[in-house]
Motif scaffolding. Structure first.
Motif, PDB file in Angstrom:
ATOM      1  N   GLN A  66     -10.973   0.539  15.257  1.00 36.26           N
ATOM      2  CA  GLN A  66     -11.585   0.483  14.129  1.00 36.26           C
ATOM      3  C   GLN A  66     -10.908  -0.518  14.172  1.00 36.26           C
ATOM      4  O   GLN A  66     -12.000  -2.077  13.294  1.00 36.26           O
ATOM      5  N   LEU A  67      -9.343  -0.825  13.798  1.00 32.87           N
ATOM      6  CA  LEU A  67      -8.647  -1.999  13.774  1.00 32.87           C
ATOM      7  C   LEU A  67      -8.886  -3.283  14.497  1.00 32.87           C
ATOM      8  O   LEU A  67      -8.567  -4.127  13.871  1.00 32.87           O
TER       9      LEU A  67
ATOM     10  N   THR B  28     -11.533  -4.039  15.841  1.00 28.77           N
ATOM     11  CA  THR B  28     -13.062  -4.476  15.351  1.00 28.77           C
ATOM     12  C   THR B  28     -12.674  -5.247  14.037  1.00 28.77           C
ATOM     13  O   THR B  28     -13.302  -6.132  14.426  1.00 28.77           O
ATOM     14  N   ILE B  29     -12.580  -4.409  13.358  1.00 29.67           N
ATOM     15  CA  ILE B  29     -11.981  -5.888  11.862  1.00 29.67           C
ATOM     16  C   ILE B  29     -11.039  -6.160  12.661  1.00 29.67           C
ATOM     17  O   ILE B  29     -12.153  -7.901  12.200  1.00 29.67           O
TER      18      ILE B  29
ATOM     19  N   VAL C 189     -13.963   3.399   6.835  1.00 27.03           N
ATOM     20  CA  VAL C 189     -13.771   2.612   7.312  1.00 27.03           C
ATOM     21  C   VAL C 189     -12.064   3.073   6.713  1.00 27.03           C
ATOM     22  O   VAL C 189     -12.412   3.011   5.748  1.00 27.03           O
ATOM     23  N   SER C 190     -10.599   3.076   7.333  1.00 26.15           N
ATOM     24  CA  SER C 190      -9.783   3.746   7.077  1.00 26.15           C
ATOM     25  C   SER C 190      -8.652   2.191   6.720  1.00 26.15           C
ATOM     26  O   SER C 190      -9.177   1.500   6.714  1.00 26.15           O
TER      27      SER C 190
ATOM     28  N   SER D   9      -6.559   0.523   9.749  1.00 23.15           N
ATOM     29  CA  SER D   9      -7.454   0.417  10.112  1.00 23.15           C
ATOM     30  C   SER D   9      -8.095  -1.521   9.362  1.00 23.15           C
ATOM     31  O   SER D   9      -8.206  -2.517   9.915  1.00 23.15           O
ATOM     32  N   TYR D  10      -8.021  -0.965   8.599  1.00 23.25           N
ATOM     33  CA  TYR D  10      -8.811  -2.699   7.693  1.00 23.25           C
ATOM     34  C   TYR D  10      -8.038  -3.751   7.298  1.00 23.25           C
ATOM     35  O   TYR D  10      -7.708  -4.604   7.994  1.00 23.25           O
TER      36      TYR D  10
ATOM     37  N   TRP E 213      -5.034  -3.898   9.174  1.00 19.39           N
ATOM     38  CA  TRP E 213      -4.033  -4.886   9.753  1.00 19.39           C
ATOM     39  C   TRP E 213      -5.019  -5.092  10.982  1.00 19.39           C
ATOM     40  O   TRP E 213      -4.161  -5.917  10.884  1.00 19.39           O
ATOM     41  N   GLY E 214      -6.039  -4.236  10.519  1.00 16.49           N
ATOM     42  CA  GLY E 214      -6.926  -5.301  10.704  1.00 16.49           C
ATOM     43  C   GLY E 214      -7.612  -7.002  11.153  1.00 16.49           C
ATOM     44  O   GLY E 214      -7.456  -7.663  11.484  1.00 16.49           O
TER      45      GLY E 214
ATOM     46  N   TYR F 252       1.156  -3.858   3.008  1.00 21.30           N
ATOM     47  CA  TYR F 252       0.050  -2.432   2.949  1.00 21.30           C
ATOM     48  C   TYR F 252       0.439  -1.455   1.469  1.00 21.30           C
ATOM     49  O   TYR F 252      -0.391  -0.339   1.358  1.00 21.30           O
TER      50      TYR F 252
END
Length: 274
Positions: free
Chosen positions: A2-3, A5-6, A94-95, A98-99, A101-102, A265
């Motif tokens: 996910q990371l 991808t973001i 999406v966590s 992940s959002y 840090w992505g 964060y």
């Protein structure tokens, strides 16, 4: 997954934006203007050719880079909060980690890519002209720019998640930049000297400023004895040495960037996002 991808989505979105074109053009034009101005033909303190170009470019980046990164980064989270994008994003699996840090990874790539290409452009000019290529300095400067970008990215993300609007975030970003460039370098140090504060304490405070630390490391790559910064050189060389100054700068810039990203964060995870 996910990371990444973001990060990819943020990179592609930023890559197509006008600010990225303007941001990239500033550094490309800076290299070209320095070359066309003819300063690479002159010799100052033994520096000429590509070495002279890199010296001027890196000092200019020390002033321009922080404000560009801060102004563009502080809007990353604040813009999506203002436009209520979070409500839509949170409907997907999406966590928050992940959002966040992505987004940071994607923005770091966007910020650093033009700098890398600018250094490659300078290298290309040096190869075409047939002069001596300072490979060690070129690689260290590229690394130094990457770590400096990471530092101000972290500060920008912390401001972005800690403020309630884009306008306030931009105002704080400008204040931080002015503080690092002007107040800490000139006003504060001048005030401390007037108050008869010990020199070692003043020098230590200056080394806490990432802009000043970047400048000293950049000079140390060209001038091992730091003759251009005067009496301060004795304290720095006695405390760190040339290699120690560069190592300290890289570690300190990375630490500051990671610290503010982590604090950002922590705030991001605990705030009401909608």
């Amino acid at each position: 997954m996910q990371l990444l991808t973001i990060a990819k989505l943020d990179f592609l979105e930023s890559f197509r934006s006008r600010w990225f074109i303007g941001y990239s053009s500033v550094f490309f034009l800076m290299v070209i203007v320095i070359f066309l101005s003819g300063v690479t033909e002159s010799r100052v303190m033994g520096f000429s050719g590509l070495t002279r170009l890199l010296l001027i470019f890196i000092q200019a980046c020390n002033i321009v880079l922080p404000i560009f990164i801060l102004v563009t980064t502080v809007r990353t989270i604040a813009k999506e909060r203002d436009s209520n994008v979070f409500e839509y994003l949170l409907s997907f699996p999406v966590s928050l980690a992940s959002y966040y840090w992505g987004k940071a990874l994607g923005r770091l790539l966007v910020i650093w890519l033009p700098l890398l290409l600018s250094m490659l452009l300078a290298l290309g000019i040096g190869l075409v002209r047939g002069g001596e290529i300072p490979w060690k300095i070129l690689m260290l400067y590229t690394t130094l720019l990457a770590f400096s970008s990471f530092t101000f990215l972290g500060i920008g993300f912390f401001i972005s998640v800690s403020t309630k609007s884009q306008e306030l975030a931009l105002g704080i970003a400008l204040f931080v930049w002015l503080s690092l460039i002007a107040f800490i370098d000139i006003a504060l140090i001048g005030f401390l000297i007037q108050q008869m504060v010990p020199d070692n304490l003043i020098f230590s405070l200056a080394l806490l400023n990432p802009v000043q630390t970047f400048r000293i490391a950049a000079i140390a790559l060209f001038d091992p004895v730091l003759s251009v910064i005067g009496p301060t050189a004795y304290f720095l060389l006695e405390t760190f040495g040339q290699a120690g100054i560069i190592a300290y700068t890289l570690l300190y810039l990375f630490f500051i960037g990671l610290l503010f990203l982590s604090l950002g964060y922590f705030v991001f995870r605990r705030r009401d996002l909608i």
